[in-house]
Enzyme design. Structure first.
Site, PDB file in Angstrom:
ATOM      1  N   ASP A   1       0.616  -0.961  -0.038  1.00  0.00           N
ATOM      2  CA  ASP A   1      -0.082   0.046  -0.006  1.00  0.00           C
ATOM      3  C   ASP A   1       0.841   1.205  -0.011  1.00  0.00           C
ATOM      4  OD1 ASP A   1      -2.291   1.494   0.579  1.00  0.00           O
ATOM      5  OD2 ASP A   1      -1.650   1.581   2.473  1.00  0.00           O
ATOM      6  N   LEU A   2       0.430   2.529  -0.227  1.00  0.00           N
ATOM      7  CA  LEU A   2       1.155   3.582  -0.471  1.00  0.00           C
ATOM      8  C   LEU A   2       1.062   4.579   0.805  1.00  0.00           C
ATOM      9  CD1 LEU A   2       3.090   5.698  -1.877  1.00  0.00           C
ATOM     10  CD2 LEU A   2       0.981   6.217  -2.945  1.00  0.00           C
ATOM     11  N   ASP A   3      -0.144   5.112   0.831  1.00  0.00           N
ATOM     12  CA  ASP A   3      -0.545   5.840   2.084  1.00  0.00           C
ATOM     13  C   ASP A   3      -0.392   5.520   3.428  1.00  0.00           C
ATOM     14  OD1 ASP A   3      -0.945   7.962   0.069  1.00  0.00           O
ATOM     15  OD2 ASP A   3      -3.160   7.233  -0.298  1.00  0.00           O
TER      16      ASP A   3
ATOM     17  N   THR B   1       1.474  10.188   4.031  1.00  0.00           N
ATOM     18  CA  THR B   1       0.340  10.930   3.362  1.00  0.00           C
ATOM     19  C   THR B   1      -0.937  10.575   4.065  1.00  0.00           C
ATOM     20  OG1 THR B   1       0.679   9.111   1.764  1.00  0.00           O
ATOM     21  CG2 THR B   1       1.264  11.247   0.924  1.00  0.00           C
TER      22      THR B   1
ATOM     23  N   TRP C   1      -9.476  16.102   4.431  1.00  0.00           N
ATOM     24  CA  TRP C   1     -10.935  15.541   4.576  1.00  0.00           C
ATOM     25  C   TRP C   1     -11.484  16.408   5.792  1.00  0.00           C
ATOM     26  CZ3 TRP C   1     -13.406  13.799   0.935  1.00  0.00           C
ATOM     27  CH2 TRP C   1     -13.174  12.759   0.231  1.00  0.00           C
TER      28      TRP C   1
ATOM     29  N   LYS D   1      -8.883   4.895   5.998  1.00  0.00           N
ATOM     30  CA  LYS D   1      -7.881   4.774   5.500  1.00  0.00           C
ATOM     31  C   LYS D   1      -8.164   3.844   4.520  1.00  0.00           C
ATOM     32  CE  LYS D   1      -4.488   6.034   9.197  1.00  0.00           C
ATOM     33  NZ  LYS D   1      -3.626   5.740  10.167  1.00  0.00           N
ATOM     34  N   GLY D   2      -7.454   3.701   3.241  1.00  0.00           N
ATOM     35  CA  GLY D   2      -7.642   2.829   2.261  1.00  0.00           C
ATOM     36  C   GLY D   2      -8.951   2.903   1.398  1.00  0.00           C
TER      37      GLY D   2
ATOM     38  N   GLY E   1     -11.697   4.521  -1.063  1.00  0.00           N
ATOM     39  CA  GLY E   1     -11.749   5.392  -1.963  1.00  0.00           C
ATOM     40  C   GLY E   1     -12.163   6.805  -1.913  1.00  0.00           C
TER      41      GLY E   1
ATOM     42  N   SER F   1     -15.368   7.668   0.601  1.00  0.00           N
ATOM     43  CA  SER F   1     -14.824   8.517   1.778  1.00  0.00           C
ATOM     44  C   SER F   1     -15.891   9.766   1.838  1.00  0.00           C
ATOM     45  CB  SER F   1     -13.468   9.088   1.643  1.00  0.00           C
ATOM     46  OG  SER F   1     -12.604   7.998   1.487  1.00  0.00           O
TER      47      SER F   1
ATOM     48  N   LYS G   1     -11.488  18.611  -2.051  1.00  0.00           N
ATOM     49  CA  LYS G   1     -10.693  17.778  -1.332  1.00  0.00           C
ATOM     50  C   LYS G   1      -9.437  17.457  -1.763  1.00  0.00           C
ATOM     51  CE  LYS G   1      -8.680  14.150   0.530  1.00  0.00           C
ATOM     52  NZ  LYS G   1      -8.043  12.967   0.038  1.00  0.00           N
TER      53      LYS G   1
ATOM     54  N   SER H   1      -2.524   0.751  -4.128  1.00  0.00           N
ATOM     55  CA  SER H   1      -2.806   2.032  -3.610  1.00  0.00           C
ATOM     56  C   SER H   1      -4.202   2.200  -4.225  1.00  0.00           C
ATOM     57  CB  SER H   1      -2.070   3.069  -3.649  1.00  0.00           C
ATOM     58  OG  SER H   1      -2.473   4.210  -3.251  1.00  0.00           O
ATOM     59  N   ALA H   2      -5.191   2.492  -3.202  1.00  0.00           N
ATOM     60  CA  ALA H   2      -6.472   3.115  -3.772  1.00  0.00           C
ATOM     61  C   ALA H   2      -6.603   4.603  -4.206  1.00  0.00           C
ATOM     62  CB  ALA H   2      -7.481   3.019  -2.576  1.00  0.00           C
ATOM     63  N   SER H   3      -5.255   5.308  -4.168  1.00  0.00           N
ATOM     64  CA  SER H   3      -5.178   6.560  -4.478  1.00  0.00           C
ATOM     65  C   SER H   3      -4.888   6.943  -6.003  1.00  0.00           C
ATOM     66  CB  SER H   3      -3.947   7.238  -3.642  1.00  0.00           C
ATOM     67  OG  SER H   3      -3.750   8.464  -4.048  1.00  0.00           O
TER      68      SER H   3
ATOM     69  N   ASN I   1      -3.763   9.456  -6.989  1.00  0.00           N
ATOM     70  CA  ASN I   1      -2.477  10.241  -6.806  1.00  0.00           C
ATOM     71  C   ASN I   1      -1.271   9.390  -6.715  1.00  0.00           C
ATOM     72  OD1 ASN I   1      -3.595  13.395  -6.778  1.00  0.00           O
ATOM     73  ND2 ASN I   1      -4.757  12.367  -5.070  1.00  0.00           N
TER      74      ASN I   1
ATOM     75  N   LYS J   1     -10.918  -1.572  -1.691  1.00  0.00           N
ATOM     76  CA  LYS J   1     -10.655  -2.076  -0.342  1.00  0.00           C
ATOM     77  C   LYS J   1     -11.981  -1.860   0.453  1.00  0.00           C
ATOM     78  CE  LYS J   1      -5.728  -0.966  -0.993  1.00  0.00           C
ATOM     79  NZ  LYS J   1      -4.723  -0.009  -0.511  1.00  0.00           N
TER      80      LYS J   1
ATOM     81  N   GLU K   1       0.003  -3.477   4.588  1.00  0.00           N
ATOM     82  CA  GLU K   1      -0.969  -2.311   4.788  1.00  0.00           C
ATOM     83  C   GLU K   1      -1.058  -1.379   6.215  1.00  0.00           C
ATOM     84  OE1 GLU K   1      -3.514  -0.570   3.528  1.00  0.00           O
ATOM     85  OE2 GLU K   1      -3.945  -1.599   1.604  1.00  0.00           O
ATOM     86  N   ASP K   2      -1.636  -0.466   6.082  1.00  0.00           N
ATOM     87  CA  ASP K   2      -1.567   0.425   7.602  1.00  0.00           C
ATOM     88  C   ASP K   2      -3.155   0.506   7.687  1.00  0.00           C
ATOM     89  OD1 ASP K   2      -2.289   2.210   5.448  1.00  0.00           O
ATOM     90  OD2 ASP K   2      -2.214   3.982   6.625  1.00  0.00           O
TER      91      ASP K   2
HETATM   92  C1  BG6 Z   1      -5.897   5.501  -0.084  1.00  0.00           C
HETATM   93  C2  BG6 Z   1      -6.087   6.528   1.400  1.00  0.00           C
HETATM   94  O1  BG6 Z   1      -4.664   5.241  -0.371  1.00  0.00           O
HETATM   95  O2  BG6 Z   1      -6.389   6.370  -1.195  1.00  0.00           O
HETATM   96  C3  BG6 Z   1      -7.684   6.917   1.403  1.00  0.00           C
HETATM   97  O3  BG6 Z   1      -5.789   5.710   2.294  1.00  0.00           O
HETATM   98  C4  BG6 Z   1      -7.706   7.815   0.135  1.00  0.00           C
HETATM   99  O4  BG6 Z   1      -7.457   7.982   2.449  1.00  0.00           O
HETATM  100  C5  BG6 Z   1      -7.567   6.905  -1.031  1.00  0.00           C
HETATM  101  O5  BG6 Z   1      -9.115   8.478   0.321  1.00  0.00           O
HETATM  102  C6  BG6 Z   1      -7.930   7.661  -2.320  1.00  0.00           C
HETATM  103  O6  BG6 Z   1      -6.999   8.504  -2.641  1.00  0.00           O
HETATM  104  P1  BG6 Z   1      -7.033   9.755  -3.703  1.00  0.00           P
HETATM  105  O7  BG6 Z   1      -5.715  10.324  -3.758  1.00  0.00           O
HETATM  106  O8  BG6 Z   1      -7.354   9.187  -4.976  1.00  0.00           O
HETATM  107  O9  BG6 Z   1      -8.334  10.657  -3.522  1.00  0.00           O
HETATM  108 MG    MG Z   2      -2.796   3.285   3.609  1.00  0.00          MG
END
Ligand code: BG6
Ligand code: MG
Length: 215
Positions: free
Chosen positions: A9-11, A17, A25, A45-46, A48, A52, A76, A114-116, A118, A145, A169-170
């Site tokens: 996982d990343l964040d 992050t 948020w 955490k984790g 989307g 969220s 956000k 990672s779900a992010s 970014n 997730k 994972e965290d």
């Molecule tokens: C996860 C984070 O990695 O990515 C979440 O733990 C976050 O907090 C999710 O909402 C989605 O991220 P992003 O950057 O696409 O808004």
């Molecule tokens: Mg994480």
């Protein structure tokens, strides 16, 4: 030797992050007159971006249209991008570079789940994009997730069975996703929150000795 993979996982695992997601948020929630605390943060955490947002909006009674929800999510994300704008390799958490070096030296495949959306930008700012053999595209995986899909996507990309993959994972939702994928789960953080993990470390330090070498 049998090929193995470590799927990160990343964040909150590779860099902190998770704290910036929390700040962005919280700022949005407070601007809408809604509460948002550390407990909410753990739950998200984790999770989307849109899921969220919906969790936060459910604390109030106002109904928002799809366009309004998209605008709030974008707001956000703009805040979040400003917060992560100054990230450098110095923001890589202790133990991660050692783990990546060890994995490379031992011929493991290295993946990111990672779900992010970014994530590519964060990896680039940390200057570790090249360390990853495969980065899952969160935008292309409909079920987030705790569904196992993103971890299974990485395993599929490597052509490896779940039994040869280890996830790090965290987030409780992330650990649940790893276990649903039938993989070994290493949790980073609070052992009570990450009770479903096979092993929990307080930080990524010790990953090589306590998790990777014994796997
Ligand atoms: C996860 C984070 O990695 O990515 C979440 O733990 C976050 O907090 C999710 O909402 C989605 O991220 P992003 O950057 O696409 O808004
Ligand atoms: Mg994480």
């Amino acid at each position: 030797m049998v090929q193995k993979a470590c799927i990160f996982d990343l964040d909150g695992v590779i860099t902190d992050t998770a704290h910036y997601h929390f700040l962005a948020w919280q700022r949005l929630a407070h601007s809408l007159g809604l509460p948002f605390d550390e407990d909410d943060n753990h739950r998200l955490k984790g999770v989307g971006r849109m899921e969220s947002l919906d969790y936060i909006l459910a604390k109030g009674t106002t109904a928002y249209s799809m366009d309004e929800r998209l605008a709030l999510a974008q707001q956000k994300n703009e805040d979040y991008k400003t917060l992560i704008g100054g990230i450098t390799p110095a923001d890589i958490l202790p133990g991660i570079v050692e783990a990546l070096d060890w994995l490379k030296a031992n011929n493991w495949r290295i993946g990111l789940a990672s779900a992010s959306r970014n994530a590519p930008q964060v990896l680039a700012s940390l200057e570790i994009t090249g360390a990853f053999d495969y980065v899952a595209d969160a935008g292309a995986i409909p079920k987030g997730k705790p569904a196992p899909d993103i971890f299974l996507d990485v395993a599929r990309a490597f052509g490896l069975p779940s039994s040869q993959c280890l996830g790090v994972e965290d987030a409780a939702s992330g650990v649940a996703a790893i276990k649903a994928a039938d993989m070994f789960a290493a949790g980073i953080g609070d052992a009570d929150i990450l009770a479903q993990a096979d092993i929990v470390l307080p930080s990524p330090e010790g990953l090589v000795e306590k998790v990777l070498k014994p796997f």
